[in-house]
Each structure stands twice: as C-alpha cells, then as structure tokens.
Write an enzyme that holds these catalytic residues in place. Structure first.
Site, mmCIF file in Angstrom:
data_model
loop_
_atom_site.group_PDB
_atom_site.id
_atom_site.type_symbol
_atom_site.label_atom_id
_atom_site.label_comp_id
_atom_site.label_asym_id
_atom_site.label_seq_id
_atom_site.Cartn_x
_atom_site.Cartn_y
_atom_site.Cartn_z
ATOM 1 N N ARG A 43 -24.741 6.724 106.137
ATOM 2 C CA ARG A 43 -24.262 5.786 107.169
ATOM 3 C C ARG A 43 -24.519 6.223 108.607
ATOM 4 O O ARG A 43 -23.892 5.660 109.518
ATOM 5 C CB ARG A 43 -22.767 5.499 106.990
ATOM 6 C CG ARG A 43 -22.361 4.988 105.599
ATOM 7 C CD ARG A 43 -23.028 3.696 105.237
ATOM 8 N NE ARG A 43 -22.411 3.079 104.045
ATOM 9 C CZ ARG A 43 -23.059 2.208 103.267
ATOM 10 N NH1 ARG A 43 -24.316 1.853 103.538
ATOM 11 N NH2 ARG A 43 -22.451 1.672 102.221
ATOM 12 N N ASP A 72 -26.000 6.493 94.306
ATOM 13 C CA ASP A 72 -25.855 5.315 95.170
ATOM 14 C C ASP A 72 -24.493 5.355 95.877
ATOM 15 O O ASP A 72 -23.809 4.325 96.000
ATOM 16 C CB ASP A 72 -26.054 4.014 94.396
ATOM 17 C CG ASP A 72 -26.367 2.846 95.327
ATOM 18 O OD1 ASP A 72 -26.488 3.068 96.554
ATOM 19 O OD2 ASP A 72 -26.483 1.702 94.835
HETATM 20 ZN ZN LIG Z 1 -28.304 2.207 97.610
#
Ligand SMILES: [Zn+2]
Length: 475
Positions: A85, A351
């Site tokens: 992020r 993920d």
């Molecule tokens: Zn992803």
C-alpha cells in the site's frame, strides 16, 4: 553482435542490521529442496549458516537460543504477491507494518504489487519505494512495476525504466489486461528485461460487480455470483498469447544464430514468461496442467484462502471472506490442493490485501475485496493441509520458499553451510487463535479471525540478523 547492456538485476531492499552469531539448539533443520532433514544445532556465525546438524560444537562465546529447542527451522518464506500500500494508501499498510507482518509469518522477502497511488509505472516511483524500504522494512521488499500506464490497460508503462530501477516483475494485479494486443506487447517487452509478467485473470464482462462464487450458495444468499469462467476463460486466451510469443522468440533465436552455435541441442531458456496469480477454479488448474505438459513457459500461484475455504462460508456475510477472485466450491478447492501437491501450481502467494474498517465494515456488496494473509499463511496451511494429510510438509515449505523464488528469478534461501542466514523457526505444535491482538499488520481484515491453528513462527532471521522473535505462547 548484440552489444546492448544486459538487464539490471531485481533489487530487494530492507534495513541493514549488524550480522549476528548465535546457536539455535536441538531443532529439526528441514530444507527439502536440498535434502537437509536433520536434528541438531544450527550455528549462525557473522550472519552465515556455519554449521548444521548433530554434534556441531557450540562456540563458548556464542548466544544459545535455548527457548527454541524442539522447534523446526525452514528456509525463509518468500511471498510473490502482497499489497504493502505504499505510496498512497499508508492508512491501510506501510513498509514498516507490512514487513513486520511478513516477519511475523516467517517471511524473509515479500513482493509488493503496483496498484498504489500513484501507480508504480515508472522508474523514479519504483526507486523511491525501494529507497523507503531500505529505511523502514525489516524483511526484504521487492517491487512489481505495472504493465500498463496507471494500470489503465491502454498503453505500456515505462517497462525498461522500471527494470533498471530494480522491479522484480510486471503486473497490473487487481485488474486484468483485457486488450490482447497490449498483452502481446507487454510480454515482448518483459522478455527483453528477463522479468516475468504476473497476470490477474478476470473477464470483467463476466465478473461485473459479483460478490462471491456463482453457484448454489450465491443463489441461496441472493448475492451476485462470479462464474469460474471469468477466470478460466481469460486464462485460456492468455495461454494462446503466451504460446504465440514463445514460438516467436524461439524462431527469432534460431534466425539470430543463437541456435547455430549450440546446434540443435542448444538449451532453450525456460524461465516463465507468464505467472498466473491466485488461481481459484478447477478449470484453471486443468488448463495450466495441460499447458505445462506441452512445455508452455508459465507458472502459477494459489492463496491459502483458496486452498482452505469454500463459498458456503459466505452464509456468515463476513466481509473479510470477500476476495477477488472469490473462494469457490469444494470441488474447486480440492482441485487446487491437488494441483499444488503435484506441482501444477508452483507456489503459494498470500495476496495480503489490507483494508481499513470503513472499507470493510459496510454491506458486503459494497465492501472492498481482500484479506490480509502474511501472518497466517504458514499456520493455516500447516493446520488445514499438512496435519490433515492432504499435503506433505516438504511440499508446503518448498511452495512457500524455493517455489516463489524460481518463479521470480530470485536467489533461494537455503539451509546450507556458507549461505546467508535467511530462515524461520517454527513451533509445529503450538496452538494459537487468530485475534486482532495477534496481528502486526496495520489492518485487521483477516478471513481467518477466530480460527485456531497449530504451528507458530517463533523467529525470523534475514541476512544473518534476528528481525522478529516471539516467546512460547506469546501473541
Ligand atoms: Zn493482489
């Protein structure tokens, strides 16, 4: 003669710590890729693995980590797929918190996706993130560059510049590359940089604003479903483009005389051209298996969620179970486990997708997709697959350590004398319950909140220095 300079190497960045010397005593040292499977001491000296096994003498001056006796030592885990992020969404996660979460899960390296704000689509942005990782991250951070400018799927990103800045791979993860001609160009350019392209498979005209797997449970719950064909159909198309580019490359290699020097026996470079991210459907695993049997240069990954959970769980309307691609049927889940076991699927990717409460604590139709995963991956898979006899411990360790490195062309952590100390120490018997108090990530959106797992990471060592440690029974 080709005089263009070779592509620059991927850059993995983290804070430097002084290299240490210590002994992890009476542990099970397990590196299946190198046939290391021995009980004894692991001696680290000046940051390197100096001795492994029974009878290795403990130098008098070296600290002995007695409280780790009885644990297992694995080559450090590497996550090929995480969202850290940075930049732009540091309220969800940043390089310090994300890398600490990784260390807490036994990871020595983590690869960050490019769907940030701004998107990592040019050299200076990628270089900036890696410079920040060098100041903040406790484990190595690799960065992915986007495949298309601003991930809009319209024109190429600055791929050469991104490679020179040290990105590990290219991907528009979060979005598919819908334009086949653009994908063709991305693959050709990526080949020149010797980096794989990581593909998020999703036919948007089939997935639309779906919330979960399309099936009996979506019908019963009245939630819009996403059919497996939204993934496997895209995969089938992309495979044809990979075949086309691969054949083109082989033809060019022959014409340029690369074949002449080595004759018919000259080796063809078989590094993956394309890596398929987070497979969710049985049909996708079947297509990957068939293509690999034909020698198509592809690899694939799967997440712990897709290996363990099924769509029936959505009856709780738990927003943390909303992920993209969705968790699917029992048949899909079992096919993914089988594909990981037989090597059709090369590796596990988390993920890890942090989201803030205001993005998750809303009606499930409106909730952001994704679950955090770095801190629970090993424990969840050990509990759900190894302890139930569905997957060997050797295959799990391999799929979380060497597997992702081979996909990405990175150096593999190894438990061999003379190698840099890059490992984790795990208590395979310690039970723990996932609660928000156990999480180091800045976000709390774990699909495994409340789950009880067996197997706890107790120590993570990166480049010969302890980056994370946890006492027995500690959160
Ligand atoms: Zn992803």
């Amino acid at each position: 003669m080709d005089t263009t300079p070779g592509p620059s190497a991927p850059r993995l960045a983290c804070r430097t710590f002084p290299r240490e010397s210590f002994v992890v005593p009476d542990v099970h040292i397990f590196d299946p890729q190198r046939d290391v499977d021995v009980v004894g001491d692991l001696l680290v000296e000046n940051g390197q693995v100096a001795a492994v096994g029974p009878g290795s003498n403990r130098p008098a001056s070296v600290e002995v980590l007695h409280d780790l006796a009885g644990c297992w030592v694995f080559p450090g885990f590497v996550d090929p797929h995480a969202h850290l992020r940075t930049p732009g969404f540091e309220y969800k996660e940043d390089l310090a918190s994300g890398s600490l979460a990784a260390a807490s899960g036994g990871y020595v390296a983590v690869v960050a996706m490019a769907n940030t704000e701004p998107v990592i689509d040019s050299g200076p942005i990628a270089a900036w993130v890696l410079d920040q990782a060098e100041k903040q991250a406790v484990v190595r951070v690799g960065q992915v560059g986007s495949a298309s400018k601003a991930q809009k799927g319209e024109e190429l990103s600055e791929m050469r510049e991104l490679a020179d800045a040290g990105v590990v791979a290219f991907s528009d993860d979060g979005k598919p590359i819908s334009d086949a001609d653009l994908l063709l160009h991305v693959l050709r350019y990526a080949r020149g940089t010797r980096r794989p392209v990581l593909l998020h498979l999703e036919n948007k005209s089939l997935s639309l604003d779906g919330v979960m797997h399309e099936g009996r449970w979506s019908a019963r719950l009245g939630l819009r479903g996403i059919p497996p064909a939204a993934e496997s159909g895209s995969l089938a198309r992309d495979l044809e483009i990979v075949r086309y580019v691969d054949a083109e490359e082989k033809r060019l290699a022959r014409l340029s005389g690369a074949g002449a020097a080595g004759g018919a026996a000259s080796p063809v470079r078989r590094a993956p051209l394309v890596h398929f991210q987070h497979l969710s459907a049985a049909d996708s695993a079947r297509l990957v298996r068939a293509a690999k049997e034909q020698g198509v240069p592809i690899t694939a990954e799967v997440t712990p969620l897709h290996l363990l959970l099924t769509d029936e769980r959505l009856t709780t309307f738990d927003q943390n179970l909303k992920v993209n691609p969705p968790i699917r049927s029992i048949e899909d889940r079992d096919a993914l486990v089988a594909a990981l076991a037989d090597g059709t699927i090369d590796c596990v990717g988390t993920d890890h997708a942090p989201h803030a409460p205001h993005e998750k604590e809303v009606p499930i139709e409106e909730a952001a997709s994704g679950s955090i995963g770095l801190e629970t991956a090993f424990a969840a898979l050990h509990t759900g697959l190894v302890l139930t006899g569905k997957l060997s411990l050797a295959r799990l360790v391999e799929a979380m350590s060497g597997g992702p490195c081979r996909v990405l062309g990175l150096e593999e952590p190894r438990l061999a004398v003379g190698s840099p100390a890059d490992f984790c120490v795990v208590d395979l018997e310690e039970p723990w319950v996932v609660t928000t108090a156990t999480l180091r990530s800045k976000s709390r959106n774990s699909a495994f909140l409340g789950a009880e797992f067996i197997g706890r990471v107790r120590l993570t060592v990166v480049d010969g220095a302890r980056r994370f440690s946890r006492g027995r029974g500690e959160a």
